[in-house]
Design a protein around this motif. Structure first.
Motif, short mmCIF file in Angstrom:
data_model
loop_
_atom_site.label_atom_id
_atom_site.label_comp_id
_atom_site.label_asym_id
_atom_site.label_seq_id
_atom_site.Cartn_x
_atom_site.Cartn_y
_atom_site.Cartn_z
N ASP A 5 58.43 -14.37 -29.11
CA ASP A 5 58.47 -13.03 -29.67
C ASP A 5 57.79 -13.05 -31.04
N VAL A 6 56.91 -12.08 -31.27
CA VAL A 6 56.19 -12.00 -32.54
C VAL A 6 57.03 -11.14 -33.50
N GLU A 7 57.43 -11.73 -34.60
CA GLU A 7 58.30 -11.06 -35.57
C GLU A 7 57.52 -10.64 -36.81
N ARG A 8 57.88 -9.49 -37.34
CA ARG A 8 57.22 -8.98 -38.55
C ARG A 8 57.30 -9.96 -39.71
N GLY A 9 58.47 -10.52 -39.94
CA GLY A 9 58.63 -11.44 -41.07
C GLY A 9 57.70 -12.63 -40.97
N ARG A 10 57.53 -13.12 -39.78
CA ARG A 10 56.64 -14.27 -39.59
C ARG A 10 55.18 -13.88 -39.83
N LEU A 11 54.81 -12.67 -39.40
CA LEU A 11 53.44 -12.19 -39.64
C LEU A 11 53.19 -12.02 -41.14
N ARG A 12 54.17 -11.46 -41.85
CA ARG A 12 54.02 -11.29 -43.29
C ARG A 12 53.87 -12.63 -43.99
N LEU A 13 54.68 -13.58 -43.61
CA LEU A 13 54.60 -14.93 -44.21
C LEU A 13 53.23 -15.55 -43.92
N PHE A 14 52.76 -15.46 -42.69
CA PHE A 14 51.47 -16.02 -42.31
C PHE A 14 50.36 -15.38 -43.15
N ALA A 15 50.41 -14.05 -43.28
CA ALA A 15 49.39 -13.35 -44.07
C ALA A 15 49.41 -13.84 -45.52
N ARG A 16 50.60 -14.00 -46.07
CA ARG A 16 50.70 -14.48 -47.46
C ARG A 16 50.14 -15.89 -47.60
N VAL A 17 50.49 -16.76 -46.66
CA VAL A 17 50.05 -18.16 -46.72
C VAL A 17 48.53 -18.29 -46.63
N ILE A 18 47.90 -17.46 -45.80
CA ILE A 18 46.44 -17.57 -45.66
C ILE A 18 45.69 -16.75 -46.72
N GLY A 19 46.43 -16.06 -47.58
CA GLY A 19 45.79 -15.30 -48.65
C GLY A 19 45.29 -13.94 -48.22
N GLU A 20 45.78 -13.43 -47.11
CA GLU A 20 45.37 -12.11 -46.61
C GLU A 20 45.99 -11.03 -47.50
N THR A 21 45.16 -10.15 -48.04
CA THR A 21 45.65 -9.11 -48.96
C THR A 21 45.59 -7.71 -48.35
N ASP A 22 44.99 -7.56 -47.18
CA ASP A 22 44.93 -6.25 -46.55
C ASP A 22 46.35 -5.83 -46.16
N PRO A 23 46.83 -4.68 -46.65
CA PRO A 23 48.21 -4.27 -46.40
C PRO A 23 48.53 -4.01 -44.92
N ILE A 24 47.53 -3.85 -44.08
CA ILE A 24 47.85 -3.61 -42.66
C ILE A 24 48.58 -4.81 -42.03
N PHE A 25 48.46 -5.98 -42.67
CA PHE A 25 49.11 -7.18 -42.13
C PHE A 25 50.52 -7.39 -42.70
N THR A 26 50.91 -6.56 -43.68
CA THR A 26 52.23 -6.75 -44.29
C THR A 26 53.06 -5.47 -44.38
#
Length: 152
Positions: free
Chosen positions: A19-40
């Motif tokens: 199951d893909v969870e929002r919290g995990r997606l937000r953490l992944f985006a932060r870790v890879i340096g993704e700043t586009d708000p659509i990912f968080t």
């Protein structure tokens, strides 16, 4: 020991779901340096036309580590992980995945190539990611395996 090519190509690895969870997606985006708000931010994602937070590129690979035995193919083929080097990774995307999706993951060995007179063997694994019946992506991974019985 050389990889048994027939055994490798006949190997059936157990599929599993994650199951893909929002919290995990937000953490992944932060870790890879993704700043586009659509990912968080769900509101930003929906304003951009997404139904929820979209899965960032390469995130699907991290889901393969959720398997009960993430190195099952190496274990089944008696490959010592100390002799393995990551050679290549490619993703072919066909549809978007989102937070809330349940992703079915299936893996299989599709090729074994012998190089340098048997000193190196390239083990190619293909992984499919599906949501229901829809194919989301196919990942192709090449592992380089050094055969200790053959001098390079």
């Amino acid at each position: 020991m050389a990889i048994d090519i027939d055994r490798a190509l006949a190997l059936t690895l157990p599929g599993f779901t994650v199951d893909v969870e929002r919290g995990r997606l937000r953490l992944f985006a932060r870790v890879i340096g993704e700043t586009d708000p659509i990912f968080t931010d769900v509101d930003a994602a929906r304003a951009a036309g997404h139904r929820d937070l979209p899965v960032p590129p390469t995130f699907l690979f991290s889901l393969t580590l959720e398997s009960a035995a993430p190195f099952a193919s190496f274990d089944a083929l008696d490959i010592d992980l100390r002799r393995v080097l990551h050679g290549e990774q490619r993703f072919d995307y066909t549809a978007m995945a989102y937070a809330g999706d349940t992703i079915a993951i299936s893996e299989r060995i599709v090729d074994v190539t012998v190089k340098r007179g048997g000193a190196l063997e390239l083990l190619t694994k293909q992984t499919e990611f599906r949501c229901g019946t829809e194919l989301l992506a196919t990942a192709t991974n090449v592992a380089v395996v050094r055969n200790p019985e053959v001098a390079a």
